[in-house]
Each structure stands twice: as structure tokens, then as C-alpha cells.
Design a protein around this motif. Sequence first.
Motif, mmCIF file in Angstrom:
data_model
loop_
_atom_site.group_PDB
_atom_site.id
_atom_site.type_symbol
_atom_site.label_atom_id
_atom_site.label_comp_id
_atom_site.label_asym_id
_atom_site.label_seq_id
_atom_site.Cartn_x
_atom_site.Cartn_y
_atom_site.Cartn_z
ATOM 1 N N TYR A 125 0.827 -1.215 0.000
ATOM 2 C CA TYR A 125 0.000 0.000 0.000
ATOM 3 C C TYR A 125 0.861 1.264 0.000
ATOM 4 O O TYR A 125 0.472 2.276 -0.586
ATOM 5 N N TYR A 182 -2.322 3.760 -3.368
ATOM 6 C CA TYR A 182 -3.431 3.048 -2.726
ATOM 7 C C TYR A 182 -4.084 3.891 -1.635
ATOM 8 O O TYR A 182 -5.315 3.980 -1.552
ATOM 9 N N LEU A 199 -9.719 -3.066 -3.734
ATOM 10 C CA LEU A 199 -8.403 -3.415 -4.274
ATOM 11 C C LEU A 199 -8.459 -3.744 -5.752
ATOM 12 O O LEU A 199 -7.593 -3.344 -6.529
#
Length: 505
Positions: free
Chosen positions: A258, A457, A498
Motif C-alpha cells: 500500500y 493506494y 483493491l
Amino acid sequence: MITLTGNDLSLEQINEVLFANKKVTASMKSMEAVQKSREAVEKIVSESRVVYGITTGFGKFSDVLIDKKHVLDLQLNLIRSHACGVGDPFPEVVSKATVLLRANALLKGYSGIRPIIIETLLALVNSDIIPVIPQQGSLGASGDLAPLSHLALVLIGEGEVFYKGQRINSLAALQKEGILPVTLEAKEGLALINGTQAMTAMGVVGYLEAENLAFQSEIIASMTMEALNGIMDAFAEEVQTARGYKQQIETAERIRHYLSDSLLTTRQGELRVQDAYSLRCIPQVHGASWQVLDYVKEKLEIEMNAATDNPLIFDEGKKVISGGNFHGQPIAFAMDFMKLAVAELANISERRIERLVNPQLNDLPPFLSPRPGLQSGAMIMQYAAASLVSENKTLAHPASVDSIPSSANQEDHVSMGTIASRHAYQIIQNVRRVLAIELVCAMQAVEIRGISNMATYTKAFYEKGREHVPSITVDRIFSKDIENAAEWLKTLTFNQFLNEQLKKA
């Protein structure tokens, strides 16, 4: 369409039935086993053999023989007398899961019920006729007697249901869907209520939410890492593999992923040598919670496919054995364990919230206030988080260590597993709100640091979050922000988020 066999129902399939409205059917092979088991019961009744719950009373009344002409009355009286649940109803999704799990357990073919009982249960699932089942009143041994009796009432056209947004009489809902109520015959009432399906259903729904929360907690913690210029060295792969816990290794790997392109995180020695434990030990603490969740998942998937009523019928009726598979101890332990694991996600989150708002622990504006002093900013959000964390400590007290004898001491040890599962679910709701508070604070802090420097992210998660909670430019009623963030987290399937990011990449 999901085909139930009684042996291989998975959490993923339950999730599809509960949240994607997938329909269910019974396998023909399993229904054949059900029919053979039923024929064995009918033979027992015709021969007037003494078998618990078929030709005898229940519990302490197991020594009272019942005449063949009263067999139907015995089952009806059982359901009505045992429908003693009290308190608020289980959430509708939990009651629907209870019906599904009861049908799946009966499909194993050890219970001696007629196929029509299973067909009717599946009709309830597919028609979204959801029994109103009070949450309180089960001891978690002899099965979830009170909750499952309220389920059984619906099959005979009594009790209440949730149907198309209304709470109505069950018979009215059955008639609207063209479902005929059943008349319970020998053993069928007992087979319906002797089981662990209420505690297991509550546990399944709780687990599905907890799993999603655990994933969400990691990206929220990642955003906090950016907000506090966290040191990434502690997440290095070699650190995790040196200890060897799979879940710790995986947690650290996800957080490295991330934050892989973040310009806000630091290396040891840049700003400081070490971070506080609430940042540095995220892989160890969150990873340990994942260990527990993996244990809970294993136990739930066993129990979802278990024969848990009594007596059980084997070898086409040659063996009818009174045992104790209805005892909820395995699920009671699993639920008490899940309480600890999920509560700990909030414990460490609250400490990160403190580091985000305390001016003595960071270089951000005090309490992230737009005008410190005149406006309090996130000061009392940390109070709310501390309160929820403290409440969780009370709820996390193990229910499974308690036992109160019942049925004139015939049933002298019980699991209290349903209480454990209910308290686990309450903890999960509290944890989500603590994580929502961390999210609100972390979003505010990264704005101050510079959104353009965030990782891909975490920035995407930030942008999604800002659709639900605007930036703090002036003090407002922050309760609404916390609830909005919590509601978003509840509806957000993290894997879906995701996948969306992967498509963009």
C-alpha cells in the motif's frame, strides 16, 4: 444457484446467499439420505420403541413414555413451550443465515425428518421470509433451543417474520409466497431446535464483517503511517520472516504494498530512530488478530456442516444414539477468541488516534484543529474512541467460562456460546467506529502533510473516504462524520476496492 449437501457449505457461499441474494437448493443425493433416515423414524414409531424425543418427553422428561397417538402433539407442544426468546430480534441477515444453516445440517441425513421440512426451510431462504428470532434466551447447549423454536414456529404458520420490509404474521407471508405451513411429525420439532445454528449464524455474520474490518484496518493504519511520517524499516520482510508467523509476514507485505510509492513515510534515522509500538508493531499485533480469525474461520466451517441435533440416526435406524453434538463449546470458545482479536484492532487503533491528535506526540496542529483553541477539532473523537475501546474490554469477558445447570440438572453444563457470539458482534460494531475515527483523523492529517505525496493506494482510499466525510474546516457535529465513515466501511467490500485499484493500474 448453490446446491446444499450438508457437507461442504463454505463461508464464501453463505456470503453470496446473504449479501448477493443467491438462491439455494438441496442435492438429490442428500435428500435420498434424508428420506431413508425418515423411514427409520417411522419404523420406530410403528414399533413403539423407546427412543428419546421420538417416543419420550424431553430433557428431564426423557423417562416419560409418549403414546403413539400423541406423537404429533408432543412435537407441537415442544415448539410452542420452548419459544421463550426475549429481547430485540437478531439482525435479519443473522436469522436468514440461521435458516440456511439449519437446512444444511438436516441435509446430512442423521435427523429423521421428512424432506418437506428441508424444502420449506429453503423456500424461506429463497423467498426472503425471515423469522423474527429474539436474541436472548439460549444457553448454547441442548442446542439454541429458544431461538430455533422461534424459527420452527414459522414453519407451522405461527410466530412472526420480516417480509418485504415489514414485520408481519408468518402465515400471511407464507400465503403470499404460496408456501404451505407444515404439520410437525415424530422427531421433527426436536430435530429443528436441537442445534447450534443461532450462535453459528451470528458467528458467521460477525466473522464476515470482522474479516473485512481487518483488511480495512491495515490501509487505515497505512494512512496513519503517512500522516505521522512513519518509519518503513520495521515492516521489512526479513524482520517478519525472522519471527516466522505467516499472518505477520502477510500483514507487513500488504502494508509495504500500500505504501510502496509514498513520499510521506520515512526511513530510520531520517526524522527519528524508532516509532512508537502502535506504528512499529502493526504487523505483530494485526498479524496476531489474523491468526485468531483463521482459527475462527476453521471452526465455523466445521460447525456449518455439522450434525448437531439429538438423537442421531445411523445405519438406517439400526443405531439411534443420544449424544451431545448440540453442545456449543467449540463455537463458544471461537467466539470468545474472536472478541479478543477484533477488540485488539481497536485498542491499537485508538493509540494511533492519540498520536494523530496529541500535539506532544507529533508536529501537526493540536487535535488537527483548523484554529487551535477557538476550535477543538478532533479532541473529543479520541474520547469517543477511548470509550468504545473500554466498552469492548467489558464485552470481551469470556462467556464460555460460565455455566448454569438447567432442566432439573439433567443439562448440568452449558456453553453460553450464543452470548459469546452476540457480544462478539457488538464488539465488531464498536471496532468499526473506532477505525472510522482513525480514518477521519488520518484523512485530516494527510491533507496537512500533502495529498500529492501520498501513496497510490492510500490516496485512492482517501478520495473514496472524502466522498463520505468532508475535510474539517470548522468545528461541526462530528458524530455524523463518525457514523458516515462507519457506514461506508460496513458497506465497502475491501477486496472490491483493491480490484478497482488494480484495474486503474
